[in-house]
Write an enzyme that holds these catalytic residues in place. Structure first.
Site, mmCIF file in Angstrom:
data_model
loop_
_atom_site.group_PDB
_atom_site.id
_atom_site.type_symbol
_atom_site.label_atom_id
_atom_site.label_comp_id
_atom_site.label_asym_id
_atom_site.label_seq_id
_atom_site.Cartn_x
_atom_site.Cartn_y
_atom_site.Cartn_z
ATOM 1 N N CYS A 109 58.869 -10.878 43.875
ATOM 2 C CA CYS A 109 57.852 -10.467 42.913
ATOM 3 C C CYS A 109 56.492 -10.345 43.597
ATOM 4 O O CYS A 109 56.049 -11.282 44.277
ATOM 5 C CB CYS A 109 57.765 -11.471 41.770
ATOM 6 S SG CYS A 109 56.568 -11.019 40.495
ATOM 7 N N GLY A 221 66.933 -1.554 43.286
ATOM 8 C CA GLY A 221 65.786 -0.672 43.471
ATOM 9 C C GLY A 221 66.138 0.797 43.387
ATOM 10 O O GLY A 221 66.891 1.313 44.215
ATOM 11 N N GLY A 222 65.607 1.481 42.378
ATOM 12 C CA GLY A 222 65.706 2.928 42.291
ATOM 13 C C GLY A 222 67.041 3.490 41.850
ATOM 14 O O GLY A 222 67.204 4.709 41.827
ATOM 15 N N GLY A 242 67.666 -2.425 37.013
ATOM 16 C CA GLY A 242 66.586 -3.037 36.252
ATOM 17 C C GLY A 242 66.117 -2.140 35.132
ATOM 18 O O GLY A 242 66.678 -2.126 34.037
ATOM 19 N N ARG A 243 65.090 -1.332 35.411
ATOM 20 C CA ARG A 243 64.495 -0.507 34.360
ATOM 21 C C ARG A 243 65.494 0.453 33.732
ATOM 22 O O ARG A 243 65.445 0.710 32.521
ATOM 23 C CB ARG A 243 63.306 0.262 34.923
ATOM 24 C CG ARG A 243 62.056 -0.592 35.131
ATOM 25 C CD ARG A 243 60.996 0.144 35.915
ATOM 26 N NE ARG A 243 61.428 0.405 37.287
ATOM 27 C CZ ARG A 243 61.255 1.544 37.936
ATOM 28 N NH1 ARG A 243 60.682 2.563 37.334
ATOM 29 N NH2 ARG A 243 61.659 1.681 39.178
#
Length: 341
Positions: A109, A221-222, A242-243
Site C-alpha cells: 500500500c 494488477g491490471g 481488485g477493481r
C-alpha cells in the site's frame, strides 16, 4: 487472550481446499465483511481478503468489531498492516482465534498514512524488517502467512529488488507471494494514481516465478476480466483481481466454473440479491451496508444506470429494507427480460 468465538464461526477449510488460484484483492474501504458476504454469494471458491487492518488497531481498539466475520465468507484471509514484529505477532495470534484461513502482510500500500507508520509499500526498502515480521507472525500462529508486495518503490530497480526481496522473505518459510506488478511511487503519485500509472511488468514477475518453482506466486494488477485471468494462469500459480471484481462483481459468478472447473450453474444476480437480503434481515443489519457494494451488479445491462441511482440515493432511506432491495432487483430483471425479448 483472544476474544471468545461466537457460534457464527466454524473451523476454516482444510489446507487442501484453500486455493490461491483466484482471489479478490484487499481494498481499503471496500472489502469489508458486507462486501465479502455479497461476493461469496457469487463464488464459492474465490479466496476473499479483508481490507488492510493495522496491527495497532487490533491490539488497542475493538478487535471484535475489526475482525469478526460470517462463517459463510470462508475461505477468507486477513490482511494486516504494520512493521513491528511483536505487534504483528500478537495481532496474528488474536486473528487466529476468529477463524481466518490465512494472515497476509501488506507490503504494497502506497498511501501517506502507511508511509508515516513505516509500513505498506515502503517496507520494500527494508526486507530485513519484513523477514523479522513474518518470522514473528509464523511463530505466533499455525495459519499460513503470506506477503503481498510491489515490484519495487521509487528509484529501486525492480529486476534487482524483487527477486532479492522474495528470496530473503522466503528464507523465513513464507511460500506464497502476491505481487502487484507495478512500482509504487511514494513521492509524486497519489494512492489512486499508483494503481494505474506505473507500468505493469508481468514478465518480471513471471521470471521470478519460473526461477522459483518451490514458491507460489500470484499475479495482481491490471487484470481486466476473467478471460485475461485464465490466460495468465499459464505463467502464474494464481491471479488476484481488485477493481474489476469490485466494480463489475457479476464476473465472480463465472469464477467457479471457469477457473475451478466446477459443473454447478452460476448463481444469478437475483439469487445473490435475495441471499444478501435474507442475511441482512436475519441479522437485523441495515441493508445499506451491503447495498453500497452492489452498485455495479448490473454493469453493462439495460437499466444499470437507474439501478445505481436508485440504490445509491435510496439505500440509506427508511424504506430501504431487505424487501425493498429484492424489489429493485426484480424490477431490473424485468427490464433485462424485456430487452432480450
Amino acid at each position: 487472550m483472544p476474544p471468545a468465538l461466537t457460534q457464527s464461526h466454524v473451523a476454516p477449510p482444510s489446507s487442501s481446499t484453500l486455493s490461491h488460484r483466484f482471489s479478490v484483492a484487499p481494498m481499503i474501504d471496500w472489502t469489508d465483511r458486507y462486501c465479502r458476504f455479497f461476493h461469496r454469494q457469487l463464488t464459492g471458491r474465490a479466496l476473499l481478503y479483508t481490507e488492510m487492518i493495522v496491527a495497532d488497531a487490533v491490539l488497542n481498539g475493538d478487535a471484535r468489531h475489526l475482525l469478526d466475520f460470517d462463517a459463510a465468507e470462508h475461505p477468507v484471509a486477513l490482511q494486516l498492516g504494520g512493521s513491528d514484529p511483536d505487534k504483528l505477532a500478537e495481532a496474528s495470534r488474536i486473528a487466529e482465534g476468529f477463524g481466518y484461513d490465512e494472515i497476509n502482510l501488506n507490503v504494497g500500500c502506497p498511501s501517506d498514512r502507511v508511509q508515516s507508520g513505516r509500513f505498506g509499500a515502503c517496507l520494500m526498502q527494508e526486507p530485513d524488517l519484513v523477514a523479522r515480521c513474518v518470522s514473528a507472525m509464523q511463530a505466533a500462529t499455525s495459519l499460513p502467512v503470506t506477503v503481498k508486495c510491489r515490484i519495487g518503490v521509487d528509484h529501486q530497480i525492480p529486476k534487482d529488488v524483487l527477486p532479492a526481496f522474495i528470496d530473503q522473505v522466503a528464507a523465513t518459510g513464507v511460500t506464497t507471494f502476491i505481487v502487484h506488478a507495478r512500482m509504487a511511487w511514494l513521492d509524486g503519485l497519489s494512492p489512486k494514481e499508483n494503481r494505474t500509472i506505473p507500468p505493469l511488468d508481468y514478465d518480471l514477475v513471471a521470471q521470478v516465478r519460473a526461477d522459483r518453482p518451490h514458491l507460489t506466486i500470484i499475479l495482481n494488477g491490471g487484470i481486466a476480466d476473467l478471460d485475461e485471468a485464465v490466460a495468465q494462469l499459464d505463467r502464474f500459480d494464481g491471479v488476484m483481481l481488485g477493481r474489476a471484481a469490485y466494480e463489475r462483481p457479476f464476473i465472480l459468478s463465472s469464477v467457479d466454473g471457469l477457473l475451478f472447473e466446477e459443473g454447478t450453474a452460476p448463481r444469478s444476480r437475483l439469487d445473490a440479491v435475495r441471499a444478501v437480503a435474507e442475511h441482512a434481515d436475519r441479522n437485523d443489519t441495515p441493508i445499506w451496508r451491503y447495498v453500497r457494494h452492489m452498485l455495479g451488479l448490473y454493469h453493462g445491462q439495460k437499466g444499470a444506470r437507474a439501478w445505481r441511482r436508485r440504490i445509491s440515493e435510496e439505500g440509506r432511506s427508511d424504506h430501504a429494507t431487505p424487501a425493498w432491495l429484492i424489489e429493485q432487483a426484480e424490477d431490473m430483471e424485468a427490464v433485462m427480460a424485456e430487452a432480450a425479448s
